[in-house]
Design an enzyme around this catalytic site. Structure first.
Site, PDB file in Angstrom:
ATOM      1  N   GLY A  64       0.882  -0.946  -0.033  1.00  0.00           N
ATOM      2  CA  GLY A  64      -0.178  -0.198  -0.180  1.00  0.00           C
ATOM      3  C   GLY A  64       0.820   1.474   0.222  1.00  0.00           C
ATOM      4  N   GLU A  65       0.697   2.113   1.182  1.00  0.00           N
ATOM      5  CA  GLU A  65       1.593   3.232   1.101  1.00  0.00           C
ATOM      6  C   GLU A  65       1.713   3.249   2.557  1.00  0.00           C
ATOM      7  OE1 GLU A  65       2.355   5.332  -1.503  1.00  0.00           O
ATOM      8  OE2 GLU A  65       3.170   5.781  -0.137  1.00  0.00           O
ATOM      9  N   SER A  66       3.384   2.979   2.288  1.00  0.00           N
ATOM     10  CA  SER A  66       3.560   2.997   4.221  1.00  0.00           C
ATOM     11  C   SER A  66       3.611   4.622   4.866  1.00  0.00           C
ATOM     12  CB  SER A  66       5.238   2.623   3.922  1.00  0.00           C
ATOM     13  OG  SER A  66       6.250   4.127   3.004  1.00  0.00           O
ATOM     14  N   CYS A  95       6.187  -5.906   0.346  1.00  0.00           N
ATOM     15  CA  CYS A  95       6.037  -4.184  -0.256  1.00  0.00           C
ATOM     16  C   CYS A  95       5.971  -2.669   0.450  1.00  0.00           C
ATOM     17  CB  CYS A  95       4.878  -3.613  -1.043  1.00  0.00           C
ATOM     18  SG  CYS A  95       5.791  -3.285  -2.826  1.00  0.00           S
ATOM     19  N   ARG A 122      12.737   3.064  -0.977  1.00  0.00           N
ATOM     20  CA  ARG A 122      11.097   3.490  -1.195  1.00  0.00           C
ATOM     21  C   ARG A 122      11.478   3.597  -2.758  1.00  0.00           C
ATOM     22  NH1 ARG A 122       7.976   7.159   1.240  1.00  0.00           N
ATOM     23  NH2 ARG A 122       6.627   6.077   0.705  1.00  0.00           N
ATOM     24  N   ILE A 150       4.902  -3.148  -7.803  1.00  0.00           N
ATOM     25  CA  ILE A 150       4.113  -2.278  -8.225  1.00  0.00           C
ATOM     26  C   ILE A 150       4.928  -0.418  -7.255  1.00  0.00           C
ATOM     27  CG2 ILE A 150       1.589  -1.007  -8.102  1.00  0.00           C
ATOM     28  CD1 ILE A 150       0.398  -3.703  -7.438  1.00  0.00           C
ATOM     29  N   ARG A 151       5.188   0.206  -7.612  1.00  0.00           N
ATOM     30  CA  ARG A 151       5.862   0.898  -7.377  1.00  0.00           C
ATOM     31  C   ARG A 151       7.231   0.389  -6.192  1.00  0.00           C
ATOM     32  NH1 ARG A 151       4.348   5.766  -4.954  1.00  0.00           N
ATOM     33  NH2 ARG A 151       2.555   4.591  -3.866  1.00  0.00           N
ATOM     34  N   HIS A 186       4.225  -8.367  -4.921  1.00  0.00           N
ATOM     35  CA  HIS A 186       3.031  -9.124  -4.544  1.00  0.00           C
ATOM     36  C   HIS A 186       2.772 -10.132  -4.353  1.00  0.00           C
ATOM     37  CE1 HIS A 186       1.335  -4.818  -3.172  1.00  0.00           C
ATOM     38  NE2 HIS A 186       2.259  -3.938  -4.151  1.00  0.00           N
ATOM     39  N   GLU A 188       0.395 -11.932  -3.467  1.00  0.00           N
ATOM     40  CA  GLU A 188      -1.054 -12.379  -3.005  1.00  0.00           C
ATOM     41  C   GLU A 188      -2.183 -12.103  -4.895  1.00  0.00           C
ATOM     42  OE1 GLU A 188      -0.097 -10.010  -1.982  1.00  0.00           O
ATOM     43  OE2 GLU A 188      -0.492  -7.889  -2.148  1.00  0.00           O
TER      44      GLU A 188
HETATM   45  N1  GLN Z   1       5.761   2.915  -2.903  1.00  0.00           N
HETATM   46  C1  GLN Z   1       4.717   2.726  -1.828  1.00  0.00           C
HETATM   47  C2  GLN Z   1       5.765   3.035  -0.315  1.00  0.00           C
HETATM   48  O1  GLN Z   1       6.585   3.437  -0.732  1.00  0.00           O
HETATM   49  C3  GLN Z   1       5.391   0.537  -1.382  1.00  0.00           C
HETATM   50  C4  GLN Z   1       4.262   0.591  -3.105  1.00  0.00           C
HETATM   51  C5  GLN Z   1       3.672  -1.017  -2.298  1.00  0.00           C
HETATM   52  O2  GLN Z   1       3.330  -1.892  -1.747  1.00  0.00           O
HETATM   53  N2  GLN Z   1       2.572  -1.717  -3.436  1.00  0.00           N
HETATM   54  O3  GLN Z   1       4.891   2.483   0.766  1.00  0.00           O
END
Ligand code: GLN
Length: 209
Positions: A64-66, A95, A122, A150-151, A186, A188
């Site tokens: 997600g987004e840390s 991630c 990151r 993903i990112r 990921h 999942e």
């Molecule tokens: N870029 C996100 C972060 O810095 C991590 C991306 C992800 O969990 N797929 O938190």
């Protein structure tokens, strides 16, 4: 092929029947993790408060987004409770979750739980548009694994107690440190359940120590 895989899947479901796997559900793709562990045979619980950590056999820290997750964790003493949990109990982090577990976070520097002896950068592979799916070799039985990035962060350094189970361009993508398992991709999001099965094995081994 279906006939061959069915008995193994059935057996692992039976083995993990009594395991309760929490999924940190503050933000990110926690629903997909809960589904993946349910179909791997575990009971799953969504965790939104520190008290909900009690009674778990293991915990998933999703992607997600840390930075957003950190904001939620900084309320109600959740950050400290989670750090305490992860220092002794099995955790599987993907991630953003891997970023949260790491000892050091760069690009930019960010607060983290510090339990996984690794330095994580990151967004090291670029922006959302640079996200990709690769099939790469692993140490897991069954060979190469499809990995959805993903990112994604990059694990730039691991300590001596960290086992590297897969790499991308030489950098670790799947690592284990005793009771901790972390991926920069990921698992999942694919139908291959080998990473979930590995985590359930880690949880079972932790219980029989
Ligand atoms: N870029 C996100 C972060 O810095 C991590 C991306 C992800 O969990 N797929 O938190």
């Amino acid at each position: 092929m279906a006939i061959k895989t069915a008995p193994a899947a059935h057996q692992s479901a039976a083995n993990s029947k009594s395991l309760t796997i929490g999924v940190l559900a503050l933000q990110g793709d926690y629903e997909a993790h809960a589904r993946a562990f349910k179909s791997a045979g575990a009971n799953t619980v969504l965790v939104r408060k520190p008290l909900e950590l009690s009674g778990l056999d293991g915990l998933v820290l999703p992607g997600g987004e840390s930075t957003t997750m950190l904001k939620f964790l900084e309320k109600n003493n959740f950050f400290d409770a989670l750090g305490k949990f992860a220092s002794t109990m099995p955790c599987f982090a993907t991630c953003a979750g891997c970023i949260l577990l790491a000892r050091e976070v760069l690009h930019p520097k960010q607060r983290s739980l510090g339990v996984l002896d690794a330095t994580v950068e990151r967004n090291a592979y670029g922006r959302q548009i640079d996200s990709t799916i690769l099939t790469l070799p692993t140490e897991l039985p069954g060979g190469p694994l499809e990995m959805v990035f993903i990112r994604s962060p990059r694990i730039a350094r691991v300590g001596q107690g960290v086992q590297v189970l897969a790499r991308r361009d030489g950098f670790p993508t799947l690592v284990r440190q005793g009771h901790l398992l972390a991926a920069t991709f990921h698992p999942e999001m694919t139908s291959d359940s080998r990473v979930q099965q590995l985590f359930l094995d880690i949880v079972r081994a932790h219980q029989t120590r």
